[in-house]
Motif scaffolding. Structure first.
Motif, mmCIF file in Angstrom:
data_model
loop_
_atom_site.group_PDB
_atom_site.id
_atom_site.type_symbol
_atom_site.label_atom_id
_atom_site.label_comp_id
_atom_site.label_asym_id
_atom_site.label_seq_id
_atom_site.Cartn_x
_atom_site.Cartn_y
_atom_site.Cartn_z
ATOM 1 N N UNK A 16 13.993 41.759 33.589
ATOM 2 C CA UNK A 16 14.987 41.953 32.576
ATOM 3 C C UNK A 16 16.166 42.604 32.992
ATOM 4 N N UNK A 17 16.101 43.467 33.734
ATOM 5 C CA UNK A 17 17.139 44.317 34.182
ATOM 6 C C UNK A 17 18.184 43.207 35.146
ATOM 7 N N UNK A 18 17.514 42.763 35.878
ATOM 8 C CA UNK A 18 18.717 41.803 36.891
ATOM 9 C C UNK A 18 19.064 40.455 36.279
ATOM 10 N N UNK A 19 17.906 39.930 35.532
ATOM 11 C CA UNK A 19 18.275 38.568 34.920
ATOM 12 C C UNK A 19 19.371 38.627 33.782
ATOM 13 N N UNK A 20 19.521 39.934 33.304
ATOM 14 C CA UNK A 20 20.475 40.201 32.179
ATOM 15 C C UNK A 20 21.847 39.825 33.088
ATOM 16 N N UNK A 21 22.141 40.425 33.996
ATOM 17 C CA UNK A 21 23.367 40.299 34.959
ATOM 18 C C UNK A 21 23.744 38.896 35.171
ATOM 19 N N UNK A 22 22.938 38.058 35.644
ATOM 20 C CA UNK A 22 22.833 36.754 36.153
ATOM 21 C C UNK A 22 23.352 35.780 34.926
ATOM 22 N N UNK A 23 22.178 36.259 33.850
ATOM 23 C CA UNK A 23 22.847 35.401 32.683
ATOM 24 C C UNK A 23 24.163 35.798 31.899
ATOM 25 N N UNK A 24 24.586 36.830 32.116
ATOM 26 C CA UNK A 24 25.939 37.119 31.637
ATOM 27 C C UNK A 24 27.040 36.819 32.757
ATOM 28 N N UNK A 25 26.690 36.577 33.824
ATOM 29 C CA UNK A 25 27.566 35.873 34.772
ATOM 30 C C UNK A 25 27.805 34.439 34.517
ATOM 31 N N UNK A 31 29.450 29.106 35.112
ATOM 32 C CA UNK A 31 28.624 28.306 36.091
ATOM 33 C C UNK A 31 27.210 28.302 36.064
ATOM 34 N N UNK A 32 26.725 27.306 36.259
ATOM 35 C CA UNK A 32 25.521 26.852 36.199
ATOM 36 C C UNK A 32 24.753 26.746 37.547
ATOM 37 N N UNK A 33 25.821 26.206 38.782
ATOM 38 C CA UNK A 33 25.350 26.298 40.108
ATOM 39 C C UNK A 33 26.566 26.331 40.700
ATOM 40 N N UNK A 34 26.225 26.577 42.130
ATOM 41 C CA UNK A 34 27.469 27.028 43.132
ATOM 42 C C UNK A 34 28.135 25.822 43.266
ATOM 43 N N UNK A 50 30.908 38.424 41.290
ATOM 44 C CA UNK A 50 30.441 39.609 40.887
ATOM 45 C C UNK A 50 31.490 40.489 40.778
ATOM 46 N N UNK A 51 32.486 40.348 41.554
ATOM 47 C CA UNK A 51 33.874 41.118 41.522
ATOM 48 C C UNK A 51 34.632 40.950 40.090
ATOM 49 N N UNK A 52 34.442 39.655 39.742
ATOM 50 C CA UNK A 52 35.190 39.517 38.464
ATOM 51 C C UNK A 52 34.219 40.149 37.133
ATOM 52 N N UNK A 53 33.020 40.134 37.402
ATOM 53 C CA UNK A 53 32.135 40.437 36.392
ATOM 54 C C UNK A 53 32.541 42.189 36.090
ATOM 55 N N UNK A 54 32.430 42.775 37.292
ATOM 56 C CA UNK A 54 32.490 44.115 37.434
ATOM 57 C C UNK A 54 33.894 44.476 36.874
ATOM 58 N N UNK A 55 35.048 43.753 37.308
ATOM 59 C CA UNK A 55 36.290 44.226 36.845
ATOM 60 C C UNK A 55 36.348 43.940 35.341
#
Length: 76
Positions: A16-25, A31-34, A50-55
């Motif tokens: 739940x901790x990790x998936x939250x970040x990827x879901x938010x991204x 983006x659903x795929x690369x 990830x840089x855009x997410x953090x900024x």
């Protein structure tokens, strides 16, 4: 496996901790795929996301003016 057997909830908490970040991204970036292929290019694409997410998070927490001031100070 032994640690997981002793604490079966650990995986649920971690997921739940990790998936939250990827879901938010995925939600923020749409983006659903690369869009690229090969590990190096996908790694670069993920790093940019990830840089855009953090900024974006920093700007929401500090505000744009304080974020820009911090970036200027870090660049000196």
């Amino acid at each position: 496996q032994r640690r997981l057997d002793r604490n079966p909830e650990a995986m649920t908490i971690r997921r739940s901790t990790v998936e939250h970040v990827f879901g938010t991204l995925k939600h923020w970036m749409g983006s659903t795929h690369f869009l690229t292929r090969t590990l190096g290019r996908v790694s670069t694409e993920m790093s940019l996301q990830v840089l855009a997410y953090n900024l974006k998070r920093v700007m929401n927490i500090l505000g744009v003016a304080r974020t820009m001031k911090a970036m200027r100070m870090a660049g000196s």
